[in-house]
Structure formats: structure tokens, C-alpha cells
Scaffold this motif. Structure first.
Motif, short mmCIF file in Angstrom:
data_model
loop_
_atom_site.label_atom_id
_atom_site.label_comp_id
_atom_site.label_asym_id
_atom_site.label_seq_id
_atom_site.Cartn_x
_atom_site.Cartn_y
_atom_site.Cartn_z
N VAL A 1 0.86 -1.18 0.00
CA VAL A 1 0.00 0.00 0.00
C VAL A 1 0.90 1.23 0.00
O VAL A 1 1.61 1.49 0.97
CB VAL A 1 -0.92 0.01 1.24
N SER A 2 0.89 1.99 -1.09
CA SER A 2 1.81 3.12 -1.22
C SER A 2 1.05 4.38 -1.58
O SER A 2 -0.09 4.34 -2.04
CB SER A 2 2.87 2.81 -2.27
N GLY A 3 1.73 5.52 -1.39
CA GLY A 3 1.14 6.81 -1.71
C GLY A 3 1.68 7.89 -0.80
O GLY A 3 2.33 7.59 0.22
N ILE B 1 1.23 -7.06 4.92
CA ILE B 1 0.85 -5.77 4.33
C ILE B 1 1.99 -4.79 4.57
O ILE B 1 2.41 -4.56 5.71
CB ILE B 1 -0.45 -5.23 4.94
N PHE B 2 2.49 -4.20 3.49
CA PHE B 2 3.58 -3.22 3.57
C PHE B 2 3.00 -1.85 3.22
O PHE B 2 2.58 -1.61 2.09
CB PHE B 2 4.71 -3.59 2.61
N CYS B 3 2.98 -0.97 4.20
CA CYS B 3 2.43 0.37 4.02
C CYS B 3 3.60 1.36 3.92
O CYS B 3 4.42 1.44 4.84
CB CYS B 3 1.52 0.72 5.20
N THR B 4 3.69 2.09 2.81
CA THR B 4 4.88 2.90 2.58
C THR B 4 4.56 4.12 1.73
O THR B 4 3.59 4.14 0.96
CB THR B 4 5.97 2.06 1.89
N THR B 5 5.40 5.13 1.85
CA THR B 5 5.32 6.29 0.96
C THR B 5 6.27 6.15 -0.21
O THR B 5 6.23 6.95 -1.14
CB THR B 5 5.67 7.58 1.74
N GLN B 6 7.13 5.14 -0.18
CA GLN B 6 8.13 4.96 -1.24
C GLN B 6 8.19 3.48 -1.63
O GLN B 6 9.04 2.74 -1.16
CB GLN B 6 9.50 5.43 -0.76
N PHE C 1 -2.27 1.89 -4.82
CA PHE C 1 -1.67 3.23 -4.75
C PHE C 1 -2.72 4.26 -4.38
O PHE C 1 -3.78 4.35 -5.01
CB PHE C 1 -1.03 3.60 -6.09
N PHE C 2 -2.43 5.04 -3.34
CA PHE C 2 -3.31 6.10 -2.87
C PHE C 2 -2.85 7.43 -3.48
O PHE C 2 -1.70 7.83 -3.30
CB PHE C 2 -3.29 6.19 -1.35
N VAL C 3 -3.74 8.09 -4.21
CA VAL C 3 -3.39 9.32 -4.91
C VAL C 3 -3.53 10.52 -3.97
O VAL C 3 -4.28 10.46 -2.98
CB VAL C 3 -4.29 9.52 -6.14
N PRO C 4 -2.80 11.62 -4.27
CA PRO C 4 -3.02 12.85 -3.49
C PRO C 4 -4.47 13.30 -3.63
O PRO C 4 -5.08 13.18 -4.70
CB PRO C 4 -2.07 13.86 -4.17
N LEU C 5 -5.03 13.82 -2.56
CA LEU C 5 -6.46 14.17 -2.57
C LEU C 5 -6.69 15.47 -3.35
O LEU C 5 -5.92 16.43 -3.22
CB LEU C 5 -6.97 14.33 -1.15
N PRO C 6 -7.76 15.53 -4.15
CA PRO C 6 -8.10 16.77 -4.86
C PRO C 6 -8.39 17.89 -3.86
O PRO C 6 -8.86 17.66 -2.74
CB PRO C 6 -9.37 16.39 -5.64
#
Length: 331
Positions: free
Chosen positions: A39-41, A153-158, A174-179
Motif C-alpha cells: 500500500v503506497s502513496g 501488508i507493507f504500508c509505505t510512501t516509497q 496506490f493512494f493518490v493525493p487528494l483533490p
């Protein structure tokens, strides 16, 4: 109480701006079939909250009994002392063995234990980008051996810091930047819950939304500080930092066509200060708006940001950005 905790999503329906990913997680929870996940973003986009909400739906109120959470950044910094001080691992920790040996033993032991009233248990690694390669290789073998009783589960920003053997065994989310509109609507709902005399103007709310750069957590923190201190929000004061000055020097070096020096300066920001590639780009954008006001630089920054949004390697993209700006703007 911090507002980021007060307004933290509890269910997947409360997670904002990530409909596609949340739909996948809902199906996993409904079918009781959760694969290994990466899980990244960017920060503040709902990664951890979404995973916790999924685990609640999967296991119910006793979800914590079947979930082991590792705060990876703290673990990799303190190493043996972190394992020794953790009550969960007292019966497994061996003081005469190395950190790697202890970690492998603890992970294998936890993964091999059968879950409680479920088909599998879950190991969640927060800040997984902090995991060293030797730890990741050890995890890969454990994932293979105990896949029937444990999910990772690997949660990361990179996501680029994870080794290919781990990523190939996981479903990437992938979690996108919020509008901006999504963040604005959330802040307005929060403002509706406070006394009218404490509310702020729409213009000031807009400044907070713009300064958050798609990070809802940051926006809520800015709003709470503004409401409780009653000091008008000024985004310029947020950028007057050491890291902002480093970004300014990097742009000066690009103008002087010193590619290697500019690349090294920006890499140091990411390595020593722990900044994300998108945060480096955001700082470069602020310097550009303040000192250069050059639309060509902004265009190159936007291109690099788009590459990072699609989970490109951060170091490669930042190096390529410097080279592109020097070649196409300052040539």
C-alpha cells in the motif's frame, strides 16, 4: 485531542478520495480473502486508516487479536533495543543473537501460529520503506513458507524501496493525493462543528487547502492550529525552513549549470531529512514562484510530480528533473 485522531476514518466509506482502492479493499473484506499487499502513496491520503478499516471489517471487534503491527521506522532505528523492550516479543527475544537473527525468529514464530477464529492472520509493516534489504529478503522467505496462515501488508510512501521479490508477491494499491475540492469539503464540515465566532473565512480556508498539497492530515492540522491559536494562517512562514533554503540553493546551482552539485543537494534532503520526492518538488515550486516566476520550470516540476504520482523511483526522477531543468530551461 488532536483533530487528525478525532476525524480519523473508522470505516472504508469514510475514507475520502480513494474510491477505487477502497472498493478493492471492501471486496477483500467481504470475501474474507486478503492477498499480500503493498500500500503506497503520499502522506495523509488514508493508507493506514483504510487498512485498519479493512481489518475491522475482516475480523470484527477482535481484529487486533489477529493483527501484528510493526512500527518499522522505530524498529530499524533502535534495532535490538526495540525488540527487547517490546512486551510482545519478550518470550522470543534472545539477547546473545543479532538483530537480524532475532527479527527472523520473531517473524517466523508469529507467522506460524494459527489465527483465532479466522483463516489467516495479518502482519502490518508501517513505514515499510525503512526496512533494510536483508530484512526484506528474510521476509520474502517467510511469506513463501507461511502464506496459508499469514498475510503481509507493507504500508509505505516509497514503494520503490521494496525489493522486487516482495513486490511481485503483493497486490499493489496506490493512494493518490487528494483533490483540493475534497480537502476543502472536509475542512468545511469540520468548521460546521465549531462555534460560528471561531470559524475562518473561505479565502483563509483556501490557503490551508493549497498549502496542504493533497495531504488531508496536514490540512486538518493546519486548521486546528489556526482555530486554537487564532493567528491568521500565512503559508509563507511554513516555507522559511532549512530545507526550503536548501531547495533554493539547488535551483541556483541548476542556473549555474552545476548538475552534480544540485542533484547531490536534493538527494541529501531525501536521505538526511527524510523528505519525499514530492515534498522536494513542492519546495522547488515555492522557490520558483517566489524568485523565478518561470512557467517552464513549473512545467518540468509538474512532469516530475506526475511520474512520482505513478510510483516512479524517487531518486531517479529527482535526478532526471535536475538534468531536464538545466538542459531545457537554463541552457
Amino acid at each position: 485531542m488532536f483533530w487528525i485522531e478525532k476525524y480519523r476514518p473508522v470505516t472504508l466509506d469514510q475514507v475520502l478520495g480513494q474510491e477505487r482502492v477502497c472498493e478493492i479493499l471492501k471486496r477483500c473484506a467481504e470475501t474474507k480473502n486478503l492477498p499480500h499487499l503493498v500500500v503506497s502513496g503520499p502522506p495523509g491520503t488514508g493508507k493506514s486508516a483504510s487498512i485498519e478499516a479493512t481489518l475491522r471489517e475482516l475480523y470484527g471487534d477482535t481484529w487486533q487479536d489477529n493483527v501484528t503491527i510493526f512500527r518499522t521506522a522505530d524498529l530499524m532505528e533502535r534495532r535490538k533495543s526495540a525488540l527487547e523492550a517490546d512486551e510482545r516479543f519478550i518470550h522470543l527475544f534472545k539477547s546473545d543473537e543479532s538483530f537480524l537473527s532475532n527479527f527472523k525468529h520473531i517473524i517466523s514464530s508469529y507467522a506460524s501460529i494459527r489465527p483465532i477464529n479466522a483463516e489467516f492472520k495479518v502482519m502490518l509493516f508501517e513505514d515499510a520503506h525503512a526496512l533494510s534489504h536483508d530484512i526484506q529478503h528474510a521476509l520474502r522467505r517467510t511469506m513463501e513458507r507461511y502464506s496459508s496462515t499469514c498475510r503481509f501488508i507493507f504500508c509505505t510512501t516509497q514503494a520503490s524501496t521494496l525489493i522486487p521479490p516482495i513486490k511481485s508477491r503483493c497486490l499493489p494499491l496506490f493512494f493518490v493525493p487528494l483533490p483540493r475540492e475534497t480537502i476543502r469539503n472536509c475542512l468545511l464540515k469540520i468548521l460546521n462543528n465549531i462555534p460560528e465566532e471561531d470559524r475562518i473565512s473561505e479565502d483563509e480556508t483556501g490557503l490551508i487547502v493549497a498549502a496542504s498539497c493533497g495531504d488531508l492530515r496536514k490540512a486538518i492540522m493546519f486548521l486546528q492550529v489556526r482555530i486554537e491559536t487564532k493567528i491568521p494562517f500565512n503559508p509563507d512562514t511554513l516555507s522559511r525552513t532549512v530545507t526550503q533554503e536548501e531547495a533554493c540553493l539547488a535551483l541556483h546551482e541548476m542556473k549555474a549549470k552545476d548538475i552534480a552539485k544540485a542533484q547531490k543537494r536534493l538527494q541529501n534532503l531525501m536521505i538526511t531529512q527524510g523528505l519525499l520526492g514530492r515534498e522536494v518538488i513542492s519546495m522547488l515550486l515555492k522557490v520558483t514562484e517566489r524568485e523565478y516566476n518561470d512557467p517552464e520550470i513549473v512545467t518540468r516540476l509538474a512532469d516530475a510530480d506526475a511520474c512520482l504520482t505513478h510510483a516512479g523511483n524517487e531518486y531517479l526522477q529527482i535526478n532526471a528533473l535536475v538534468t531536464t531543468i538545466v538542459a531545457e530551461v537554463f541552457s
